[in-house]
Design a protein around this motif. Structure first.
Motif, PDB file in Angstrom:
ATOM      1  N   PHE A 279      14.309 -25.463  47.900  1.00  0.00           N
ATOM      2  CA  PHE A 279      13.269 -25.509  48.938  1.00  0.00           C
ATOM      3  C   PHE A 279      13.343 -26.844  49.658  1.00  0.00           C
ATOM      4  CE2 PHE A 279      11.448 -25.737  44.582  1.00  0.00           C
ATOM      5  CZ  PHE A 279      11.465 -27.121  44.482  1.00  0.00           C
ATOM      6  N   GLN A 280      12.570 -26.974  50.711  1.00  0.00           N
ATOM      7  CA  GLN A 280      12.436 -28.242  51.432  1.00  0.00           C
ATOM      8  C   GLN A 280      11.553 -29.187  50.635  1.00  0.00           C
ATOM      9  OE1 GLN A 280      12.726 -29.204  55.149  1.00  0.00           O
ATOM     10  NE2 GLN A 280      14.596 -28.039  54.752  1.00  0.00           N
ATOM     11  N   THR A 282       8.644 -31.846  50.366  1.00  0.00           N
ATOM     12  CA  THR A 282       7.480 -32.167  51.215  1.00  0.00           C
ATOM     13  C   THR A 282       7.669 -33.585  51.757  1.00  0.00           C
ATOM     14  OG1 THR A 282       6.218 -33.131  49.386  1.00  0.00           O
ATOM     15  CG2 THR A 282       5.932 -30.770  49.791  1.00  0.00           C
ATOM     16  N   GLN A 285       7.016 -36.125  49.150  1.00  0.00           N
ATOM     17  CA  GLN A 285       8.121 -36.295  48.204  1.00  0.00           C
ATOM     18  C   GLN A 285       9.222 -37.168  48.811  1.00  0.00           C
ATOM     19  OE1 GLN A 285       8.640 -32.042  47.516  1.00  0.00           O
ATOM     20  NE2 GLN A 285       8.281 -32.312  45.322  1.00  0.00           N
ATOM     21  N   GLY A 311       1.251 -30.079  39.885  1.00  0.00           N
ATOM     22  CA  GLY A 311       1.920 -29.138  40.771  1.00  0.00           C
ATOM     23  C   GLY A 311       2.390 -29.727  42.085  1.00  0.00           C
ATOM     24  N   SER A 312       2.241 -31.032  42.254  1.00  0.00           N
ATOM     25  CA  SER A 312       2.630 -31.619  43.532  1.00  0.00           C
ATOM     26  C   SER A 312       4.133 -31.894  43.617  1.00  0.00           C
ATOM     27  CB  SER A 312       1.848 -32.904  43.786  1.00  0.00           C
ATOM     28  OG  SER A 312       2.123 -33.843  42.775  1.00  0.00           O
ATOM     29  N   GLY A 313       4.832 -31.688  42.516  1.00  0.00           N
ATOM     30  CA  GLY A 313       6.291 -31.820  42.550  1.00  0.00           C
ATOM     31  C   GLY A 313       6.810 -33.183  42.124  1.00  0.00           C
ATOM     32  N   LYS A 314       6.176 -33.768  41.138  1.00  0.00           N
ATOM     33  CA  LYS A 314       6.616 -35.068  40.654  1.00  0.00           C
ATOM     34  C   LYS A 314       7.924 -34.968  39.880  1.00  0.00           C
ATOM     35  CE  LYS A 314       2.836 -35.757  38.328  1.00  0.00           C
ATOM     36  NZ  LYS A 314       2.095 -34.570  38.792  1.00  0.00           N
ATOM     37  N   THR A 315       8.017 -33.882  39.078  1.00  0.00           N
ATOM     38  CA  THR A 315       9.185 -33.752  38.225  1.00  0.00           C
ATOM     39  C   THR A 315      10.459 -33.691  39.059  1.00  0.00           C
ATOM     40  OG1 THR A 315       7.765 -32.493  36.758  1.00  0.00           O
ATOM     41  CG2 THR A 315      10.103 -32.453  36.295  1.00  0.00           C
ATOM     42  N   LEU A 316      10.360 -33.027  40.176  1.00  0.00           N
ATOM     43  CA  LEU A 316      11.518 -32.916  41.044  1.00  0.00           C
ATOM     44  C   LEU A 316      11.916 -34.282  41.603  1.00  0.00           C
ATOM     45  CD1 LEU A 316      13.302 -30.659  42.255  1.00  0.00           C
ATOM     46  CD2 LEU A 316      12.014 -31.071  44.356  1.00  0.00           C
ATOM     47  N   PRO A 461       3.274 -28.675  47.796  1.00  0.00           N
ATOM     48  CA  PRO A 461       4.324 -27.861  48.415  1.00  0.00           C
ATOM     49  C   PRO A 461       3.686 -26.748  49.244  1.00  0.00           C
ATOM     50  CG  PRO A 461       4.840 -28.247  46.123  1.00  0.00           C
ATOM     51  CD  PRO A 461       3.470 -28.796  46.352  1.00  0.00           C
ATOM     52  N   ARG A 464       1.207 -22.833  48.865  1.00  0.00           N
ATOM     53  CA  ARG A 464       0.298 -22.712  47.732  1.00  0.00           C
ATOM     54  C   ARG A 464      -1.062 -22.253  48.222  1.00  0.00           C
ATOM     55  NH1 ARG A 464       2.257 -26.505  43.812  1.00  0.00           N
ATOM     56  NH2 ARG A 464       4.381 -25.829  43.540  1.00  0.00           N
ATOM     57  N   ASN A 568       5.009 -25.016  32.877  1.00  0.00           N
ATOM     58  CA  ASN A 568       5.186 -24.428  34.191  1.00  0.00           C
ATOM     59  C   ASN A 568       5.622 -22.968  34.096  1.00  0.00           C
ATOM     60  OD1 ASN A 568       5.363 -24.249  36.951  1.00  0.00           O
ATOM     61  ND2 ASN A 568       7.373 -25.224  37.070  1.00  0.00           N
ATOM     62  N   ARG A 597       0.898 -22.012  40.731  1.00  0.00           N
ATOM     63  CA  ARG A 597       2.225 -22.594  40.940  1.00  0.00           C
ATOM     64  C   ARG A 597       3.156 -21.629  41.649  1.00  0.00           C
ATOM     65  NH1 ARG A 597       3.941 -26.826  37.207  1.00  0.00           N
ATOM     66  NH2 ARG A 597       2.075 -28.074  37.156  1.00  0.00           N
TER      67      ARG A 597
HETATM   68  P1  ADP Z   1       4.180 -31.764  38.766  1.00  0.00           P
HETATM   69  O1  ADP Z   1       5.155 -32.331  37.772  1.00  0.00           O
HETATM   70  O2  ADP Z   1       3.814 -32.737  39.819  1.00  0.00           O
HETATM   71  O3  ADP Z   1       2.999 -31.137  38.139  1.00  0.00           O
HETATM   72  P2  ADP Z   1       6.326 -29.991  39.288  1.00  0.00           P
HETATM   73  O4  ADP Z   1       7.387 -30.957  39.617  1.00  0.00           O
HETATM   74  O5  ADP Z   1       6.328 -29.388  37.924  1.00  0.00           O
HETATM   75  O6  ADP Z   1       4.904 -30.615  39.551  1.00  0.00           O
HETATM   76  O7  ADP Z   1       6.331 -28.869  40.397  1.00  0.00           O
HETATM   77  C1  ADP Z   1       5.533 -27.746  40.322  1.00  0.00           C
HETATM   78  C2  ADP Z   1       6.272 -26.563  40.879  1.00  0.00           C
HETATM   79  O8  ADP Z   1       6.458 -26.728  42.288  1.00  0.00           O
HETATM   80  C3  ADP Z   1       7.637 -26.373  40.308  1.00  0.00           C
HETATM   81  O9  ADP Z   1       7.842 -25.003  40.123  1.00  0.00           O
HETATM   82  C4  ADP Z   1       8.574 -26.924  41.359  1.00  0.00           C
HETATM   83  O10 ADP Z   1       9.823 -26.321  41.339  1.00  0.00           O
HETATM   84  C5  ADP Z   1       7.820 -26.588  42.620  1.00  0.00           C
HETATM   85  N1  ADP Z   1       8.097 -27.509  43.747  1.00  0.00           N
HETATM   86  C6  ADP Z   1       8.248 -28.850  43.684  1.00  0.00           C
HETATM   87  N2  ADP Z   1       8.467 -29.361  44.911  1.00  0.00           N
HETATM   88  C7  ADP Z   1       8.426 -28.334  45.778  1.00  0.00           C
HETATM   89  C8  ADP Z   1       8.587 -28.218  47.198  1.00  0.00           C
HETATM   90  N3  ADP Z   1       8.807 -29.272  47.977  1.00  0.00           N
HETATM   91  N4  ADP Z   1       8.478 -26.982  47.745  1.00  0.00           N
HETATM   92  C9  ADP Z   1       8.251 -25.904  46.973  1.00  0.00           C
HETATM   93  N5  ADP Z   1       8.097 -25.938  45.635  1.00  0.00           N
HETATM   94  C10 ADP Z   1       8.193 -27.136  45.028  1.00  0.00           C
END
Ligand code: ADP
Ligand code: MG
Length: 711
Positions: A279-280, A282, A285, A311-316, A461, A464, A568, A597
């Motif tokens: 995905f793109q 944000t 991010q 759910g904001s995508g920190k892990t990524l 992301p 949602r 997750n 999510r």
């Molecule tokens: P956090 O660790 O902040 O709680 P995660 O990194 O686990 O969040 O991300 C939550 C979900 O959102 C995961 O399934 C991840 O793949 C998804 N995600 C992360 N970044 C994006 C994005 N930019 N667009 C769409 N989905 C995303």
């Protein structure tokens, strides 16, 4: 006895104190010296010129003062739950007084039919107004002691009260102490008593009282105006010195602690970004990755806090930064607080980097010896790129070849000491990214993490849907079950979470098991499959059950709060929280973050009993009203006070004497800005005018524990 150690004089030497009361002052209030007493500040003031009539008393009023008589006493309950009641009357009506402690002593020390001046805070209990634990003084004595209009009120305890040390008793001690100091206080030759601890520039700039004046006025305010000034000055001190400390530690570190220089963004990152990323990113991010990259290329060691709602995508973001580390020839590690979470991260990261020729391994307490041996070998010779694990990562035999970057997820579960063990694994410290999904109010973040740089992901992301939150009473259980069935019938999965609070562990397990049974009855096999995960299961069993849920073999996951962090499962769209009134706000928010999510509409259902405290009600209302983690964190801080919030314990904040992080956010801003300015002008605080600040910081560090939290 003169000189600087005057304030170190044991409190038992103060006139009228003596060994017995000294012992109590120490055990009840931690006051053991003259200095301790001097810095024991009032927590409120009563305007002695103002009397209320009983008919005007309302539960929302602050501290009130009334004249009247006790007409009769009553005792209810027995043993530990014994209570003393009294009816207090003036010409306009009567109000109940109530004591839950010290019943015998209070009963013996008060009389009916004589005139008292009462001070206390009215509350409402079951719709009836009463005043718990009021202070009562004979009217004759009250009138015989003409005093300042603003009478300070000191916190006391039931035990102290029985020894005559209620608020008034403490006030008397304060007067004795000041009368002993009086000859020295305004003597120009006595510089050591209550010396100034700020620079004269700062005092002039901010137009604040001197330290000495503030301490005098806080106990004996001449009028409201100067009291406000005294409070401001002392609050400023509380907030200023920790900021100076943290900011100068941060400066020192960035000057003296070298960091690995990650100069390139290479194959791994680029291939992942352009070909793998599903995905793109944000904008938030992207911005955060840029901030981290700038740190990594600076030659200084990064210490950065990444805040972002669940759910904001920190892990990524963390993963992409690990790829930069690998691109530069370094290993990365990720440390998480629970095994389930480690598993989960391991799997999702492994999946994400598939085809990239990156070695990822998992190390937890349950990693088998043989596997462990191989893993450690690969870690030491550099074959392994990413190691994910629990605190097993910081155990002794774990040696990296060249650890360049460490991610710590949900950090508040790790002690500072545990973290520093990781750093010490290398001569040049790795870059450190601390991720937290518990939103921290800005004021608190500034105080706890003032020595870290911070990044915030403030954007979810896209796509949602905001989670719908509802509050049901237990009596609506049938409605709940049919809602769950409806959601399951359209392919969704459901979490049902039970509280597990340590002190009532046995009961909680019983609740969990009873709940599980009733769900099994309402959702019979084979149409439904139900998983269960709780802390008494082996980690293999937990994993097995989690796995079944992840693979959609089960539709319902019954669990204790072990699923609180990080798990997750995007297809799970309903979160039912049982006995929700027993959870704190930030915990409720974390739990809710487990759903919402995927692309589907998600729901969070808070189940509570019908009887709720006012505070619990407010918690439920807040959850129903908003999904905004920062707003929730602010409410949480207001409800609980900073002392209880995650991470505050080791922050040195309990050293604050008078400042309140909720109410004094503006003073904190000012304190931080002032600290920054002073350090910008005089980084080592070596100028003559900053001498008082340095001297005071040295004093503080003598009495305080270690302030340096990181590295
Ligand atoms: P956090 O660790 O902040 O709680 P995660 O990194 O686990 O969040 O991300 C939550 C979900 O959102 C995961 O399934 C991840 O793949 C998804 N995600 C992360 N970044 C994006 C994005 N930019 N667009 C769409 N989905 C995303
Ligand atoms: Mg996470």
């Amino acid at each position: 006895m003169m000189q600087t150690n005057f304030l170190d004089t044991p409190i038992s030497y103060l006139k009228t104190v003596g060994p017995q009361r000294a012992q109590l002052l120490k055990s009840e209030l931690h006051l053991s010296s003259f200095g301790d007493l001097l810095y024991y500040f009032p927590f409120r003031y009563v305007d002695r010129s103002k009397f209320y009539m009983v008919k005007d008393i309302e539960p929302e009023l602050p501290y009130v003062q009334i004249k009247g008589k006790i007409t009769h006493f009553g005792v209810a309950g027995s043993g530990r739950s014994q209570r003393l009641m009294a009816t207090f009357k003036d010409e306009t009506g009567s109000v109940e007084l109530i004591w839950f402690q010290g019943v015998q002593w209070v009963r013996n020390s008060l009389k009916t039919g004589v005139d008292y001046v009462l001070q206390g805070r009215p509350t409402a209990f079951n719709g009836v107004i009463n005043i718990p634990h009021p202070d009562l003084e004979l009217l004759s004595l009250y009138e015989a002691s003409p005093d300042t209009a603003l009478q300070p009120i000191y916190n006391s305890t039931e035990k102290l009260k029985t020894k005559g040390l209620d608020s008034k008793g403490i006030y008397k001690l304060m007067k004795i102490l000041f009368s002993q100091m009086e000859p020295m206080l305004f003597n120009k030759d006595v510089m050591w008593l209550l010396p100034e601890n700020l620079s004269s520039e700062l005092i002039e700039d901010l137009r604040i009282l001197s330290h000495k004046q503030a301490v005098i006025q806080i106990h004996f305010p001449k009028d409201l105006q100067i009291l406000k000034k005294a409070e401001f000055r002392l609050k400023f001190e509380d907030l200023f010195f920790p900021q100076v400390r943290m900011l100068s530690a941060k400066n020192n570190r960035s000057q003296s602690v070298r960091g690995h220089i990650f100069s390139t963004v290479g194959q791994y990152f680029n291939v992942f970004y352009h070909e793998k990323l599903p995905f793109q990113l944000t904008n938030a991010q992207k911005r955060v990755i840029k901030e981290i990259r700038a740190d990594m290329g600076s030659g200084k060691q990064m210490n950065r806090l990444l805040q972002g709602d669940v759910g904001s995508g920190k892990t990524l973001v963390a993963l992409m930064c690990m790829l930069i580390s690998i691109d530069n020839g370094f290993q990365s590690a990720m440390m998480v607080p629970t095994e389930i979470l480690a598993n989960q991260h391991y799997k999702s990261i492994k999946e994400l980097v598939e085809g990239l020729d990156i070695q990822v391994r998992l190390l937890t307490g349950s990693t088998k010896t043989r596997e462990r041996r191989e893993l450690l070998e690969h870690l030491a010779d550099g074959r392994l790129h990413i190691l994910i694990g629990t605190h097993a990562l910081i155990e002794d035999p774990v040696k990296f070849r060249n650890l360049g970057f460490v991610v710590i997820d949900e950090q508040h579960r790790f002690g500072v000491e545990q973290r520093s063990k990781l750093w010490n694994k290398n001569t040049i410290l790795p870059h450190v990214l601390i991720m937290t999904a518990t939103p921290i109010p800005r004021t608190l973040a500034m105080t706890i993490y003032g020595d870290l740089d911070t990044s915030v992901i403030d954007e979810m992301p896209p796509g949602r849907k905001p989670i719908h939150t509802r509050h049901y009473f237990d009596s609506a259980r049938l409605k709940l079950f049919s809602f769950m069935k409806e959601q399951i019938s359209i392919g969704r999965q459901v979490y049902v979470v039970y509280p597990l609070i340590e002190e009532s562990e046995k009961m909680d397990y019983k609740d969990l098991m009873d709940g599980y049974e009733s769900i099994l009855r309402a959702f019979p096999r084979p149409a439904y499959q139900v998983s269960i995960v709780h802390g008494r299961m082996s980690s293999q069993d937990k994993d097995y059950e989690m796995e079944r849920f992840v693979r959609k073999e089960t539709q319902i996951m019954v669990a204790t709060t072990v699923i609180e962090v990080g798990v997750n499962v995007p297809n799970a769209s309903v979160m039912v929280i049982e006995s929700a009134e027993r959870f704190g706000l930030s915990q409720l928010h974390q739990l809710r973050g487990r759903v919402g999510r995927g692309a589907e509409q998600s729901f969070c259902i808070l189940m509570t009993s019908y009887k709720l405290s006012a505070e619990a009600k407010l918690r439920m209302e807040t959850m129903v009203r908003t999904n905004d983690g920062f707003e929730i964190a602010d409410t949480d801080l207001k409800l609980r006070g900073p002392g209880d919030m995650a991470g505050t314990r080791q922050s040195g904040m309990e050293g604050m004497k008078i400042a309140d992080l909720v109410k004094d956010a503006q003073i904190l801003q000012l304190a931080r800005a002032s600290a920054m300015r002073i350090l910008a002008e005089d980084p080592s605080l070596s100028s003559e005018s900053n001498r008082p600040i340095v001297r005071f910081l040295q004093e503080l560090s003598k009495e305080k524990t270690n302030w340096s939290r990181i590295s």
